[in-house]
Motif scaffolding. Structure first.
Motif, short mmCIF file in Angstrom:
data_model
loop_
_atom_site.label_atom_id
_atom_site.label_comp_id
_atom_site.label_asym_id
_atom_site.label_seq_id
_atom_site.Cartn_x
_atom_site.Cartn_y
_atom_site.Cartn_z
N LEU A 1 0.72 -1.04 -0.10
CA LEU A 1 -0.10 0.04 0.13
C LEU A 1 0.89 1.14 -0.02
O LEU A 1 1.76 1.35 0.94
N VAL A 2 0.44 2.01 -0.83
CA VAL A 2 1.24 3.59 -1.00
C VAL A 2 0.31 4.59 -0.54
O VAL A 2 -0.48 4.98 -1.50
N VAL A 3 0.36 5.10 0.48
CA VAL A 3 -0.60 5.99 1.04
C VAL A 3 -0.13 7.39 1.28
O VAL A 3 1.09 7.70 1.63
N GLY A 4 -0.97 8.37 0.76
CA GLY A 4 -0.68 9.77 0.99
C GLY A 4 -1.87 10.51 0.82
O GLY A 4 -2.97 10.23 0.41
N SER A 5 -1.76 11.66 1.50
CA SER A 5 -2.95 12.72 1.46
C SER A 5 -3.10 13.40 -0.13
O SER A 5 -2.19 13.17 -0.79
N SER A 6 -4.10 14.22 -0.15
CA SER A 6 -4.32 14.79 -1.56
C SER A 6 -2.96 15.69 -1.67
O SER A 6 -2.80 16.42 -0.96
N GLY A 7 -2.56 15.57 -3.02
CA GLY A 7 -1.73 16.50 -3.54
C GLY A 7 -0.32 16.01 -3.42
O GLY A 7 0.78 16.58 -3.62
N THR A 8 -0.10 14.79 -2.93
CA THR A 8 1.22 13.96 -2.59
C THR A 8 1.65 13.41 -3.67
O THR A 8 0.95 13.14 -4.42
N SER A 9 2.88 12.80 -3.58
CA SER A 9 3.42 12.18 -4.91
C SER A 9 3.16 10.85 -4.84
O SER A 9 3.97 9.95 -5.62
N HIS A 10 2.34 10.22 -3.99
CA HIS A 10 2.12 8.69 -3.87
C HIS A 10 1.70 8.27 -5.23
O HIS A 10 2.15 6.79 -5.43
N PRO B 1 10.45 -14.94 -11.50
CA PRO B 1 9.33 -15.83 -11.90
C PRO B 1 8.66 -16.26 -10.59
O PRO B 1 7.32 -16.78 -10.83
N GLU B 2 9.00 -16.23 -9.44
CA GLU B 2 8.52 -16.53 -8.12
C GLU B 2 7.56 -15.45 -7.40
O GLU B 2 6.98 -15.88 -6.31
N LEU B 3 7.84 -14.11 -7.66
CA LEU B 3 7.14 -13.11 -6.98
C LEU B 3 6.64 -11.97 -7.70
O LEU B 3 7.18 -11.35 -8.73
N THR B 4 5.23 -11.71 -7.60
CA THR B 4 4.76 -10.40 -8.30
C THR B 4 4.27 -9.53 -6.89
O THR B 4 3.48 -10.27 -5.90
N LEU B 5 4.48 -8.41 -7.10
CA LEU B 5 3.95 -7.40 -6.23
C LEU B 5 2.85 -6.49 -6.82
O LEU B 5 2.77 -6.11 -7.87
N PHE B 6 1.57 -6.25 -6.18
CA PHE B 6 0.49 -5.41 -6.40
C PHE B 6 0.65 -4.52 -5.75
O PHE B 6 0.66 -4.32 -4.42
N LEU B 7 0.74 -3.17 -6.11
CA LEU B 7 0.80 -1.89 -5.48
C LEU B 7 -0.35 -1.11 -5.63
O LEU B 7 -1.13 -0.97 -6.81
N TYR B 8 -0.78 -0.24 -4.78
CA TYR B 8 -2.18 0.32 -4.69
C TYR B 8 -1.76 1.73 -4.12
O TYR B 8 -1.24 1.75 -2.90
N ALA B 9 -1.98 2.75 -4.90
CA ALA B 9 -1.98 4.15 -4.42
C ALA B 9 -3.13 4.47 -4.01
O ALA B 9 -4.15 4.62 -4.55
N ILE B 10 -3.36 5.08 -2.66
CA ILE B 10 -4.48 5.12 -1.99
C ILE B 10 -4.47 6.78 -1.40
O ILE B 10 -3.57 6.88 -0.59
N GLY C 1 3.65 -4.66 3.33
CA GLY C 1 4.42 -3.58 3.74
C GLY C 1 3.52 -2.40 3.17
O GLY C 1 2.78 -2.34 2.11
N SER C 2 4.13 -1.23 3.58
CA SER C 2 3.42 -0.06 3.09
C SER C 2 4.30 1.10 3.01
O SER C 2 5.45 0.96 3.64
#
Length: 165
Positions: free
Chosen positions: A7-16, A43-52, A72-73
């Motif tokens: 999870l990539v979390v930031g407030s409005s206007g940040t660069s997340h 080949p063994e690992l894929t990460l999904f990233l979410y900007a919230i 992690g975040s």
């Protein structure tokens, strides 16, 4: 294949959102205004990233649903904006109460030079051993990638610590 979520979390206007754009081949937007992307590590690992986008004075987010597979975040704030920093501290506190996952508290200095010592933030926020503070430039892909490397280091150290306890 193993899958992990960051999870990539930031407030409005940040660069997340820039973090996803810097490391993911394709970034998509969900109906809930959440950006998501996929990063293959091998080949063994894929990460999904979410900007919230999460502001402490707005409606709550169903974190438990979003963070089911979170490994992690990264909590992003604008180094030159006090309100952004307050939102980041709120999100860090929330994550500490709800989850047991490593975290990077990331201060975006934009195009300004990186401050010499990250310890200057110590009087304003305390971090647990599973958390790390890092400065970065949200407009520089190399700087953004170093954030993910730092997070993987913290995740590895935290996972290793659990194995030896």
């Amino acid at each position: 294949m193993k899958v992990g979520e960051i999870l990539v979390v930031g407030s409005s206007g940040t660069s997340h959102p820039n973090i996803l754009h810097a490391v993911c081949d394709q970034v998509m937007k969900s109906d809930q205004e959440i950006l998501f992307g996929k990063l293959g590590i091998g080949p063994e690992l894929t990460l999904f990233l979410y900007a919230i986008t999460s502001n402490r004075n707005k409606a709550t987010i169903a974190w438990d649903l979003i963070a089911r597979k979170m490994i992690g975040s990264i909590i992003v704030f604008d180094w030159n904006n006090t309100e952004s920093f307050e939102n980041a501290k709120h999100n860090l506190s929330l994550f500490n109460r709800k989850f047991d996952a490593p975290c990077i508290l990331a201060a975006d200095v934009k195009n300004n030079p990186l401050p010499v010592n990250p310890k200057i933030v110590n009087p304003f926020v305390s971090l647990s051993p599973k958390e790390k503070f890092k400065f970065f430039n949200g407009r520089n892909p190399k700087s953004i990638k170093s954030l993910l490397i730092s997070l993987t280091d913290v995740i590895s150290a935290y996972a290793y610590q659990d194995e030896i306890v």
